[in-house]
Scaffold this active site. Structure first.
Site, PDB file in Angstrom:
ATOM      1  CD  GLU A  58      80.985 -10.556  -9.810  1.00 17.53           C
ATOM      2  OE1 GLU A  58      80.057 -11.368  -9.709  1.00 17.53           O
ATOM      3  OE2 GLU A  58      80.782  -9.333  -9.963  1.00 17.53           O
ATOM      4  CG  ASP A 108      73.163  -7.121 -10.531  1.00 16.82           C
ATOM      5  OD1 ASP A 108      72.955  -7.323  -9.325  1.00 16.82           O
ATOM      6  OD2 ASP A 108      74.311  -7.091 -11.029  1.00 16.82           O
TER       7      ASP A 108
HETATM    8  C1  LIG Z   1      72.728 -10.005  -7.649  1.00 18.16           C
HETATM    9  S1  LIG Z   1      74.358 -10.585  -7.711  1.00 18.16           S
HETATM   10  C2  LIG Z   1      74.199 -12.363  -7.588  1.00 18.16           C
HETATM   11  C3  LIG Z   1      75.493 -13.022  -7.214  1.00 18.16           C
HETATM   12  C4  LIG Z   1      75.419 -14.569  -7.145  1.00 18.16           C
HETATM   13  N1  LIG Z   1      75.113 -15.132  -8.436  1.00 18.16           N
HETATM   14  C5  LIG Z   1      74.409 -15.030  -6.128  1.00 18.16           C
HETATM   15  O1  LIG Z   1      73.367 -15.534  -6.542  1.00 18.16           O
HETATM   16  O2  LIG Z   1      74.680 -14.868  -4.930  1.00 18.16           O
HETATM   17  C6  LIG Z   1      74.743 -10.402  -9.458  1.00 18.16           C
HETATM   18  C7  LIG Z   1      76.220 -10.520  -9.737  1.00 18.16           C
HETATM   19  O3  LIG Z   1      76.450 -10.464 -11.153  1.00 18.16           O
HETATM   20  C8  LIG Z   1      77.582  -9.648 -11.393  1.00 18.16           C
HETATM   21  N2  LIG Z   1      77.463  -9.158 -12.773  1.00 18.16           N
HETATM   22  C9  LIG Z   1      76.579  -8.257 -13.259  1.00 18.16           C
HETATM   23  N3  LIG Z   1      76.750  -8.062 -14.570  1.00 18.16           N
HETATM   24  C10 LIG Z   1      77.775  -8.878 -14.945  1.00 18.16           C
HETATM   25  C11 LIG Z   1      78.437  -9.114 -16.191  1.00 18.16           C
HETATM   26  N4  LIG Z   1      78.059  -8.486 -17.312  1.00 18.16           N
HETATM   27  N5  LIG Z   1      79.463  -9.995 -16.211  1.00 18.16           N
HETATM   28  C12 LIG Z   1      79.852 -10.631 -15.066  1.00 18.16           C
HETATM   29  N6  LIG Z   1      79.270 -10.430 -13.869  1.00 18.16           N
HETATM   30  C13 LIG Z   1      78.243  -9.570 -13.805  1.00 18.16           C
HETATM   31  C14 LIG Z   1      77.484  -8.575 -10.339  1.00 18.16           C
HETATM   32  O4  LIG Z   1      78.692  -7.899 -10.113  1.00 18.16           O
HETATM   33  C15 LIG Z   1      77.028  -9.381  -9.121  1.00 18.16           C
HETATM   34  O5  LIG Z   1      78.123  -9.921  -8.402  1.00 18.16           O
END
Ligand SMILES: C[S@@+](CC[C@H](N)C(=O)[O-])C[C@H]1O[C@@H](n2cnc3c(N)ncnc32)[C@H](O)[C@@H]1O
Length: 211
Positions: A58, A108
Protein backbone atom coordinates in the site's frame (compact mmCIF):
# COMPACT_ATOMS: atom_id res chain seq x y z
CA UNK A 1 -0.66 1.33 21.39
CA UNK A 2 -0.66 -1.73 19.12
CA UNK A 3 2.82 -2.91 18.16
CA UNK A 4 3.00 -2.83 14.35
CA UNK A 5 6.62 -3.93 14.05
CA UNK A 6 5.78 -7.51 12.98
CA UNK A 7 3.07 -6.68 10.46
CA UNK A 8 4.21 -3.37 8.91
CA UNK A 9 7.22 -3.56 6.61
CA UNK A 10 8.96 -0.90 4.51
CA UNK A 11 9.90 -1.37 0.89
CA UNK A 12 13.29 0.39 1.12
CA UNK A 13 15.12 -2.15 3.31
CA UNK A 14 13.82 -5.21 1.38
CA UNK A 15 16.56 -7.25 -0.25
CA UNK A 16 17.00 -7.32 -4.02
CA UNK A 17 15.87 -9.93 -4.87
CA UNK A 18 13.59 -10.71 -1.93
CA UNK A 19 11.88 -14.09 -1.77
CA UNK A 20 8.53 -13.07 -0.20
CA UNK A 21 8.28 -16.45 1.57
CA UNK A 22 11.10 -15.25 3.87
CA UNK A 23 8.82 -12.49 5.25
CA UNK A 24 6.60 -15.07 7.01
CA UNK A 25 7.30 -17.45 9.89
CA UNK A 26 5.75 -20.53 8.21
CA UNK A 27 6.26 -21.82 4.67
CA UNK A 28 3.13 -21.48 2.46
CA UNK A 29 2.32 -20.16 -1.01
CA UNK A 30 2.44 -16.36 -1.06
CA UNK A 31 -0.34 -14.17 -2.52
CA UNK A 32 0.10 -10.43 -3.02
CA UNK A 33 -2.59 -7.77 -2.79
CA UNK A 34 -1.75 -4.50 -4.53
CA UNK A 35 -3.30 -1.36 -3.01
CA UNK A 36 -4.70 -2.87 0.20
CA UNK A 37 -6.46 0.31 1.36
CA UNK A 38 -8.05 -0.26 4.75
CA UNK A 39 -7.09 -3.95 4.71
CA UNK A 40 -10.39 -5.83 4.66
CA UNK A 41 -9.14 -8.36 2.09
CA UNK A 42 -5.84 -9.04 3.90
CA UNK A 43 -7.51 -9.52 7.26
CA UNK A 44 -10.37 -11.71 6.07
CA UNK A 45 -8.27 -13.72 3.56
CA UNK A 46 -5.57 -14.45 6.15
CA UNK A 47 -8.22 -15.76 8.55
CA UNK A 48 -10.07 -17.75 5.83
CA UNK A 49 -6.91 -19.31 4.36
CA UNK A 50 -4.43 -20.13 7.15
CA UNK A 51 -2.53 -22.28 4.63
CA UNK A 52 -1.61 -19.24 2.51
CA UNK A 53 0.71 -16.31 3.26
CA UNK A 54 -0.92 -12.98 2.39
CA UNK A 55 1.26 -10.00 1.56
CA UNK A 56 -0.16 -6.54 0.89
CA UNK A 57 1.48 -3.45 -0.53
CA UNK A 58 0.00 0.00 0.00
CA UNK A 59 1.50 3.29 -1.11
CA UNK A 60 -0.38 5.50 1.36
CA UNK A 61 1.39 5.44 4.74
CA UNK A 62 -1.81 5.99 6.75
CA UNK A 63 -3.62 3.11 5.08
CA UNK A 64 -0.59 0.82 5.41
CA UNK A 65 -0.55 1.53 9.18
CA UNK A 66 -4.31 1.02 9.44
CA UNK A 67 -3.98 -2.28 7.67
CA UNK A 68 -1.07 -3.39 9.85
CA UNK A 69 -3.15 -2.45 12.90
CA UNK A 70 -5.95 -4.79 11.81
CA UNK A 71 -3.49 -7.63 11.21
CA UNK A 72 -1.72 -7.04 14.53
CA UNK A 73 -5.03 -6.89 16.44
CA UNK A 74 -5.98 -10.24 14.88
CA UNK A 75 -2.48 -11.61 15.67
CA UNK A 76 -2.34 -12.81 12.05
CA UNK A 77 0.83 -14.84 11.55
CA UNK A 78 0.22 -15.31 7.80
CA UNK A 79 -0.27 -11.67 6.76
CA UNK A 80 2.05 -8.68 6.34
CA UNK A 81 1.73 -5.27 4.70
CA UNK A 82 4.51 -3.39 2.98
CA UNK A 83 4.35 0.40 2.82
CA UNK A 84 5.53 1.32 -0.67
CA UNK A 85 4.94 1.35 -4.41
CA UNK A 86 3.83 -1.94 -5.96
CA UNK A 87 5.51 -1.08 -9.27
CA UNK A 88 8.88 -0.94 -7.50
CA UNK A 89 8.23 -4.09 -5.48
CA UNK A 90 7.52 -6.12 -8.62
CA UNK A 91 10.19 -4.54 -10.81
CA UNK A 92 13.11 -4.41 -8.37
CA UNK A 93 12.52 -6.89 -5.55
CA UNK A 94 10.43 -9.92 -6.45
CA UNK A 95 12.14 -12.85 -8.18
CA UNK A 96 10.47 -14.84 -10.98
CA UNK A 97 7.72 -17.33 -10.09
CA UNK A 98 7.50 -16.40 -6.39
CA UNK A 99 3.74 -15.71 -6.07
CA UNK A 100 0.70 -17.95 -6.41
CA UNK A 101 -1.65 -15.02 -6.92
CA UNK A 102 -1.86 -11.25 -7.29
CA UNK A 103 -5.03 -9.47 -6.21
CA UNK A 104 -5.83 -6.01 -7.60
CA UNK A 105 -9.12 -4.69 -6.24
CA UNK A 106 -10.55 -1.33 -7.23
CA UNK A 107 -7.29 0.28 -8.38
CA UNK A 108 -7.46 4.09 -8.66
CA UNK A 109 -8.81 4.90 -12.15
CA UNK A 110 -6.84 8.14 -12.63
CA UNK A 111 -9.43 9.58 -14.98
CA UNK A 112 -7.48 12.52 -16.40
CA UNK A 113 -5.46 11.66 -19.52
CA UNK A 114 -2.31 13.24 -18.10
CA UNK A 115 -2.58 11.03 -14.97
CA UNK A 116 -3.19 7.74 -16.82
CA UNK A 117 0.46 6.73 -16.46
CA UNK A 118 -0.17 6.40 -12.70
CA UNK A 119 -2.57 3.49 -13.21
CA UNK A 120 -1.39 0.31 -11.49
CA UNK A 121 -2.70 -1.95 -14.27
CA UNK A 122 -0.27 -0.75 -16.91
CA UNK A 123 1.67 -2.70 -19.53
CA UNK A 124 4.94 -2.76 -17.47
CA UNK A 125 3.06 -3.90 -14.36
CA UNK A 126 1.30 -6.71 -16.24
CA UNK A 127 4.59 -7.90 -17.74
CA UNK A 128 6.10 -7.98 -14.24
CA UNK A 129 2.99 -9.72 -12.88
CA UNK A 130 3.41 -12.43 -15.54
CA UNK A 131 7.04 -12.83 -14.47
CA UNK A 132 6.56 -13.04 -10.68
CA UNK A 133 3.56 -15.39 -10.80
CA UNK A 134 4.14 -19.13 -10.94
CA UNK A 135 2.89 -20.81 -14.14
CA UNK A 136 -0.86 -21.15 -13.69
CA UNK A 137 -0.76 -18.37 -11.05
CA UNK A 138 -3.81 -16.13 -10.70
CA UNK A 139 -4.26 -12.43 -11.35
CA UNK A 140 -7.54 -11.21 -9.86
CA UNK A 141 -8.82 -7.89 -11.23
CA UNK A 142 -11.98 -6.31 -9.79
CA UNK A 143 -13.12 -2.76 -10.45
CA UNK A 144 -16.18 -0.59 -10.79
CA UNK A 145 -14.73 1.13 -13.89
CA UNK A 146 -15.70 -0.80 -17.02
CA UNK A 147 -13.33 1.08 -19.32
CA UNK A 148 -10.33 0.42 -17.02
CA UNK A 149 -11.38 -3.24 -16.72
CA UNK A 150 -11.56 -3.80 -20.48
CA UNK A 151 -8.34 -1.90 -21.15
CA UNK A 152 -6.53 -3.96 -18.49
CA UNK A 153 -7.72 -7.24 -19.99
CA UNK A 154 -6.58 -6.07 -23.45
CA UNK A 155 -3.17 -5.07 -22.07
CA UNK A 156 -2.86 -8.42 -20.27
CA UNK A 157 -3.74 -10.33 -23.46
CA UNK A 158 -1.16 -8.32 -25.42
CA UNK A 159 1.65 -9.45 -23.07
CA UNK A 160 1.09 -13.06 -24.23
CA UNK A 161 1.71 -14.15 -20.63
CA UNK A 162 -1.88 -14.86 -19.56
CA UNK A 163 -4.63 -17.20 -20.66
CA UNK A 164 -8.16 -15.96 -21.34
CA UNK A 165 -9.93 -14.21 -18.45
CA UNK A 166 -12.57 -16.10 -16.48
CA UNK A 167 -15.42 -14.29 -14.79
CA UNK A 168 -15.58 -14.35 -10.99
CA UNK A 169 -18.97 -14.51 -9.37
CA UNK A 170 -19.99 -13.63 -5.82
CA UNK A 171 -22.83 -14.61 -3.53
CA UNK A 172 -25.05 -12.10 -1.76
CA UNK A 173 -23.27 -10.76 1.34
CA UNK A 174 -24.07 -12.82 4.44
CA UNK A 175 -23.04 -10.05 6.87
CA UNK A 176 -21.90 -6.43 6.91
CA UNK A 177 -18.25 -7.18 6.11
CA UNK A 178 -18.86 -10.08 3.72
CA UNK A 179 -17.22 -8.29 0.79
CA UNK A 180 -13.82 -8.72 -0.85
CA UNK A 181 -12.79 -5.15 0.03
CA UNK A 182 -14.17 -1.90 1.41
CA UNK A 183 -14.56 -0.50 -2.12
CA UNK A 184 -16.44 -3.60 -3.20
CA UNK A 185 -18.77 -3.15 -0.22
CA UNK A 186 -19.37 0.50 -1.07
CA UNK A 187 -19.99 -0.24 -4.75
CA UNK A 188 -22.38 -3.14 -4.19
CA UNK A 189 -24.33 -1.31 -1.49
CA UNK A 190 -24.76 1.56 -3.95
CA UNK A 191 -26.19 -0.93 -6.47
CA UNK A 192 -23.45 -0.23 -9.03
CA UNK A 193 -21.87 -2.99 -11.17
CA UNK A 194 -18.53 -4.59 -10.35
CA UNK A 195 -16.35 -6.00 -13.13
CA UNK A 196 -14.43 -9.07 -12.04
CA UNK A 197 -12.02 -11.43 -13.77
CA UNK A 198 -9.28 -13.88 -12.93
CA UNK A 199 -6.49 -14.59 -15.39
CA UNK A 200 -3.98 -17.42 -15.15
CA UNK A 201 -0.41 -17.22 -16.32
CA UNK A 202 0.54 -19.51 -19.18
CA UNK A 203 3.36 -22.07 -18.89
CA UNK A 204 6.74 -20.73 -20.06
CA UNK A 205 7.23 -21.12 -23.79
CA UNK A 206 9.59 -23.98 -24.73
CA UNK A 207 12.49 -22.92 -26.98
CA UNK A 208 11.99 -24.10 -30.56
CA UNK A 209 14.71 -25.66 -32.70
CA UNK A 210 15.05 -22.33 -34.53
CA UNK A 211 15.56 -20.24 -31.35
C1 LIG B 1 -9.35 2.96 -4.72
S1 LIG B 1 -8.36 2.34 -3.43
C2 LIG B 1 -8.91 0.65 -3.24
C3 LIG B 1 -8.48 0.07 -1.92
C4 LIG B 1 -8.89 -1.42 -1.73
N1 LIG B 1 -8.24 -2.26 -2.70
C5 LIG B 1 -10.38 -1.60 -1.80
O1 LIG B 1 -10.85 -2.16 -2.78
O2 LIG B 1 -11.06 -1.16 -0.85
C6 LIG B 1 -6.79 2.09 -4.27
C7 LIG B 1 -5.65 1.87 -3.30
O3 LIG B 1 -4.45 1.58 -4.03
C8 LIG B 1 -3.38 2.29 -3.42
N2 LIG B 1 -2.34 2.44 -4.45
C9 LIG B 1 -2.38 3.22 -5.56
N3 LIG B 1 -1.26 3.09 -6.28
C10 LIG B 1 -0.48 2.18 -5.63
C11 LIG B 1 0.82 1.64 -5.88
N4 LIG B 1 1.52 1.99 -6.96
N5 LIG B 1 1.32 0.75 -4.99
C12 LIG B 1 0.60 0.40 -3.88
N6 LIG B 1 -0.62 0.90 -3.60
C13 LIG B 1 -1.16 1.77 -4.46
C14 LIG B 1 -4.01 3.58 -2.98
O4 LIG B 1 -3.26 4.26 -2.01
C15 LIG B 1 -5.36 3.10 -2.45
O5 LIG B 1 -5.29 2.72 -1.09
Amino acid sequence: MVDLSTHLLSLGPLATPCDPATLFPSPAPVELEVGSGKGLFLSSASATWPDRNLLGIEIAAGYARLCAGRLAAAAATNARIIHGDAQILLRDHLPAACLDAIHVYFPDPWWKARHRKRRVLSEPFLVQAGRVLVPGGRLHVWTDVEEYFRESLDLAAATGLFGPPAEESVLPAAHDLDYRTHFERRTRLAGAPVWRAVLRTLPPRQPTAAS
